[in-house]
Design a protein around this motif. Structure first.
Motif, mmCIF file in Angstrom:
data_model
loop_
_atom_site.group_PDB
_atom_site.id
_atom_site.type_symbol
_atom_site.label_atom_id
_atom_site.label_comp_id
_atom_site.label_asym_id
_atom_site.label_seq_id
_atom_site.Cartn_x
_atom_site.Cartn_y
_atom_site.Cartn_z
ATOM 1 N N GLY A 1 0.780 -1.229 0.000
ATOM 2 C CA GLY A 1 0.000 0.000 0.000
ATOM 3 C C GLY A 1 0.807 1.273 0.000
ATOM 4 O O GLY A 1 0.242 2.364 0.157
ATOM 5 N N LEU A 2 2.127 1.186 -0.200
ATOM 6 C CA LEU A 2 2.961 2.378 -0.182
ATOM 7 C C LEU A 2 2.975 3.072 -1.541
ATOM 8 O O LEU A 2 2.795 2.431 -2.579
ATOM 9 C CB LEU A 2 4.410 2.019 0.197
ATOM 10 C CG LEU A 2 4.758 1.974 1.682
ATOM 11 C CD1 LEU A 2 3.910 0.947 2.425
ATOM 12 C CD2 LEU A 2 6.248 1.701 1.865
ATOM 13 N N SER A 3 3.161 4.378 -1.504
ATOM 14 C CA SER A 3 3.389 5.134 -2.739
ATOM 15 C C SER A 3 4.872 5.078 -3.063
ATOM 16 O O SER A 3 5.725 5.231 -2.178
ATOM 17 C CB SER A 3 2.936 6.587 -2.578
ATOM 18 O OG SER A 3 3.541 7.193 -1.448
ATOM 19 N N VAL A 4 5.192 4.839 -4.336
ATOM 20 C CA VAL A 4 6.569 4.522 -4.720
ATOM 21 C C VAL A 4 6.949 5.245 -6.007
ATOM 22 O O VAL A 4 6.154 5.306 -6.952
ATOM 23 C CB VAL A 4 6.746 2.998 -4.915
ATOM 24 C CG1 VAL A 4 8.111 2.678 -5.508
ATOM 25 C CG2 VAL A 4 6.545 2.257 -3.600
ATOM 26 N N VAL A 5 8.181 5.765 -6.020
ATOM 27 C CA VAL A 5 8.823 6.238 -7.247
ATOM 28 C C VAL A 5 10.141 5.498 -7.376
ATOM 29 O O VAL A 5 10.925 5.436 -6.423
ATOM 30 C CB VAL A 5 9.070 7.756 -7.230
ATOM 31 C CG1 VAL A 5 9.982 8.162 -8.386
ATOM 32 C CG2 VAL A 5 7.760 8.518 -7.315
ATOM 33 N N VAL A 6 10.385 4.907 -8.555
ATOM 34 C CA VAL A 6 11.635 4.214 -8.845
ATOM 35 C C VAL A 6 12.380 5.002 -9.918
ATOM 36 O O VAL A 6 11.805 5.346 -10.947
ATOM 37 C CB VAL A 6 11.386 2.769 -9.327
ATOM 38 C CG1 VAL A 6 12.713 2.065 -9.618
ATOM 39 C CG2 VAL A 6 10.584 1.985 -8.304
ATOM 40 N N VAL A 7 13.657 5.256 -9.666
ATOM 41 C CA VAL A 7 14.488 6.060 -10.560
ATOM 42 C C VAL A 7 15.581 5.182 -11.146
ATOM 43 O O VAL A 7 16.254 4.451 -10.412
ATOM 44 C CB VAL A 7 15.120 7.238 -9.785
ATOM 45 C CG1 VAL A 7 16.078 8.012 -10.671
ATOM 46 C CG2 VAL A 7 14.041 8.155 -9.236
ATOM 47 N N GLU A 8 15.790 5.240 -12.446
ATOM 48 C CA GLU A 8 16.815 4.438 -13.122
ATOM 49 C C GLU A 8 17.594 5.321 -14.100
ATOM 50 O O GLU A 8 16.994 5.987 -14.948
ATOM 51 C CB GLU A 8 16.164 3.281 -13.879
ATOM 52 C CG GLU A 8 17.057 2.536 -14.853
ATOM 53 C CD GLU A 8 18.305 1.957 -14.202
ATOM 54 O OE1 GLU A 8 19.387 2.056 -14.812
ATOM 55 O OE2 GLU A 8 18.196 1.402 -13.081
ATOM 56 N N ILE A 9 18.919 5.331 -13.984
ATOM 57 C CA ILE A 9 19.726 6.185 -14.851
ATOM 58 C C ILE A 9 19.792 5.652 -16.281
ATOM 59 O O ILE A 9 19.980 6.408 -17.229
ATOM 60 C CB ILE A 9 21.138 6.362 -14.263
ATOM 61 C CG1 ILE A 9 21.837 7.548 -14.937
ATOM 62 C CG2 ILE A 9 21.948 5.073 -14.395
ATOM 63 C CD1 ILE A 9 23.091 7.997 -14.244
ATOM 64 N N GLY A 10 19.635 4.342 -16.463
ATOM 65 C CA GLY A 10 19.637 3.762 -17.798
ATOM 66 C C GLY A 10 18.330 3.999 -18.530
ATOM 67 O O GLY A 10 17.339 4.472 -17.961
ATOM 68 N N ASP A 11 18.342 3.655 -19.800
ATOM 69 C CA ASP A 11 17.140 3.852 -20.616
ATOM 70 C C ASP A 11 16.065 2.810 -20.328
ATOM 71 O O ASP A 11 14.907 3.004 -20.696
ATOM 72 C CB ASP A 11 17.501 3.802 -22.102
ATOM 73 C CG ASP A 11 18.353 4.984 -22.526
ATOM 74 O OD1 ASP A 11 18.249 6.054 -21.890
ATOM 75 O OD2 ASP A 11 19.131 4.828 -23.492
ATOM 76 N N GLU A 12 16.463 1.687 -19.707
ATOM 77 C CA GLU A 12 15.518 0.625 -19.392
ATOM 78 C C GLU A 12 15.746 0.133 -17.969
ATOM 79 O O GLU A 12 16.875 0.163 -17.462
ATOM 80 C CB GLU A 12 15.678 -0.558 -20.363
ATOM 81 C CG GLU A 12 15.369 -0.224 -21.816
ATOM 82 C CD GLU A 12 15.528 -1.439 -22.717
ATOM 83 O OE1 GLU A 12 15.930 -2.511 -22.196
ATOM 84 O OE2 GLU A 12 15.255 -1.317 -23.927
ATOM 85 N N ALA A 13 14.678 -0.328 -17.347
ATOM 86 C CA ALA A 13 14.786 -0.936 -16.025
ATOM 87 C C ALA A 13 15.311 -2.363 -16.163
ATOM 88 O O ALA A 13 15.190 -2.988 -17.215
ATOM 89 C CB ALA A 13 13.422 -0.935 -15.332
ATOM 90 N N GLY A 14 15.901 -2.887 -15.105
ATOM 91 C CA GLY A 14 16.312 -4.282 -15.091
ATOM 92 C C GLY A 14 17.750 -4.516 -14.678
ATOM 93 O O GLY A 14 18.050 -5.435 -13.934
ATOM 94 N N GLY A 15 18.672 -3.694 -15.194
ATOM 95 C CA GLY A 15 20.071 -3.832 -14.809
ATOM 96 C C GLY A 15 20.674 -5.173 -15.202
ATOM 97 O O GLY A 15 20.167 -5.910 -16.057
ATOM 98 N N SER A 16 21.766 -5.542 -14.523
ATOM 99 C CA SER A 16 22.506 -6.763 -14.857
ATOM 100 C C SER A 16 21.749 -8.033 -14.503
ATOM 101 O O SER A 16 22.063 -9.113 -15.017
ATOM 102 C CB SER A 16 23.859 -6.761 -14.133
ATOM 103 O OG SER A 16 24.643 -5.671 -14.554
ATOM 104 N N ALA A 17 20.756 -7.941 -13.626
ATOM 105 C CA ALA A 17 20.015 -9.133 -13.201
ATOM 106 C C ALA A 17 19.269 -9.787 -14.355
ATOM 107 O O ALA A 17 18.914 -10.970 -14.272
ATOM 108 C CB ALA A 17 19.040 -8.774 -12.087
ATOM 109 N N ARG A 18 19.042 -9.054 -15.416
ATOM 110 C CA ARG A 18 18.331 -9.642 -16.568
ATOM 111 C C ARG A 18 19.089 -10.841 -17.137
ATOM 112 O O ARG A 18 18.506 -11.703 -17.782
ATOM 113 C CB ARG A 18 18.136 -8.602 -17.665
ATOM 114 C CG ARG A 18 17.076 -7.556 -17.333
ATOM 115 C CD ARG A 18 16.577 -6.851 -18.578
ATOM 116 N NE ARG A 18 15.533 -5.894 -18.278
ATOM 117 C CZ ARG A 18 14.252 -6.203 -18.162
ATOM 118 N NH1 ARG A 18 13.870 -7.466 -18.308
ATOM 119 N NH2 ARG A 18 13.356 -5.278 -17.901
#
Length: 453
Positions: free
Chosen positions: A29-46
């Motif tokens: 139920g929290l309000s959330v903003v996620v910030v990513e410096i790359g053009d796509e979310a996911g990073g190396s974990a993909r």
């Protein structure tokens, strides 16, 4: 600066730790903003495909004795809950399989999981801002109260935006993309290594935490990475796995002097750290036909796609050699810089000791079989870095610790931004990001409930 947006949780970094925390937080139920410096979310974990760690405190202690005790215990105790959370998002998770001879892990589609977490955040009304950098943290009376952002990073049309947050999570993936930080905190020769990760993890989280008075460390902790063939730059992220010479655990590795310098069977990731200390940080990896059949062209873990790494290295122009007999090792190309007869003599000595059932030097904890079945497959190997073990210090609730040992109010960290869990040892980065990403969401939920109360 425009008036700040107010949220319960601001996540800086949209990789495994950040997206896990964001999805879990919006489910609470929290309000959330996620910030990513790359053009796509996911990073190396993909590019991972597995989450694994030590199955017990005893195994963790045996393989990672110098890691922070509270973090090690939390990872072992909460890993099953992390796997259950992945399943709860609707992503299929395979049954547990052995990993590295001592760990237990689960194969799952990390792309599907990351995209699912992203969808969960967005469908709950949260925001995910890509191509967005973090200029600085907002500090009020010693507490972190959000951050000032720059959107449109790299487009030349960036605009500033402020976000006020009850909790701020640093999950930018480490500082392996920053050469100077690597040289300072990993190894003086760390600039020699290929980057086995996305290029965006350049220490943003580390620097932001330091600006808020966070403790960092530990010194000399090392890094996670793998051996790769020399002279072959990564062409795309699939190379992170395809070019990793996992089979080194069953082969023999020699430095430029023709000497073994580590117990290869302890793990390719540990041999990688050891090779960085050797002359010119390069070495010769020698396998016989048994190792080639069972490990070079086999799957590293059950269910993984098998790749003929010798053939791939040869095709991509790496330094590789094929010898019909040990005697042919005398004929290593002069320009490689190795003493061929010394390498051949060292293999012969190892084989004699192994055949006699004696302990070689350096030791050989696991695969002690001689390499006496020609032909021989030779690859020159160098270390590549995935992420450092030096980072922001946290407690087992993912709260960032200040230099006084107390939590910095409002500031959390998870994943490869953190330090203390691993110390020249390793038992699962995806597992750590998962477990402490969930811990960060729980800490943010507690903070939000206190604020609303």
């Amino acid at each position: 600066m425009p008036d700040p947006q107010h949220v319960d949780l601001l996540v800086i970094g949209a990789g495994m730790a950040g997206l896990t925390a964001g999805a879990r937080a919006v489910r609470a139920g929290l309000s959330v903003v996620v910030v990513e410096i790359g053009d796509e979310a996911g990073g190396s974990a993909r590019y991972a495909g597995y989450a694994w760690t030590a199955p017990s405190h005893e195994a963790m202690e045996r393989h990672n004795p110098r890691g922070d005790t509270s973090l090690k215990r939390a990872l072992v105790d909460r890993f099953a809950d992390g796997v259950a959370w992945i399943r709860n998002t609707g992503v299929d998770v395979k049954d547990a399989q052995p990993v590295l001879g001592f760990g237990r892990g689960h194969q799952f589609d990390t792309n599907h999981y990351l995209d699912t977490c992203r969808r969960i955040v967005v469908e709950a009304g949260g925001e995910i801002l890509t191509a967005t950098g973090t200029e600085r943290l907002r500090l009020e009376n010693g507490a972190v109260t959000g951050a000032e952002l720059v959107t449109g990073t790299g487009t030349g049309t960036g605009s500033r935006r402020a976000v006020r947050a009850a909790s701020t999570l640093l999950a930018t993936g480490g500082f392996q993309g920053d050469i100077e930080l690597r040289k300072k905190f990993v190894h003086p020769h760390a600039d020699r290594m290929e980057l086995r990760s996305n290029p965006h993890s350049r220490g943003a989280g580390y620097r932001l935490a330091a600006s808020a008075g966070a403790a960092t460390g530990p010194e000399g902790a090392g890094f996670y990475g793998h051996l790769i063939p020399s002279g072959i730059p990564f062409a795309d992220p699939s190379d992170f796995v395809d070019l990793s010479l996992y089979y080194s655990e069953h082969a023999l590795l020699f430095n430029l002097r023709g000497e073994r310098f580590a117990d290869e069977t302890l793990g390719d990731h540990l041999t990688t750290m050891a090779l960085l200390d050797q002359p010119e940080s390069r070495g010769l990896l020698v396998a016989d036909s048994r190792v080639f059949r069972d490990w070079v062209v086999g799957s590293y873990v059950k269910g993984a796609v098998a790749v003929d790494k010798f053939a791939l290295a040869a095709r991509r122009g790496g330094r590789v050699g094929f010898a019909e007999s040990l005697d042919e090792l005398d004929c290593l190309p002069e320009e490689w810089g190795y003493d061929g007869p010394a390498v051949r003599a060292a293999v012969e000595e190892f084989n004699a000791v192994a055949a006699a059932g004696e302990e070689p030097v350096p030791g050989r904890l696991l695969d002690r079989a001689p390499l006496d079945r020609p032909p021989y497959y030779v690859v020159e190997a160098v270390p590549a870095i995935t992420f450092p073990f030096h980072g922001v210090r946290i407690d087992d609730r993912a709260r960032v610790l200040g230099e006084d040992g107390h939590p910095v109010p409002g500031l959390l960290a998870a994943g490869s931004d953190t330090g203390g869990l691993w110390h020249r040892a390793y038992a699962g980065g995806i597992a750590s990001a998962l477990v402490f990403g969930l811990a960060a969401a729980e800490a943010a939920t507690r903070t939000a409930s206190l604020g609303s109360g």
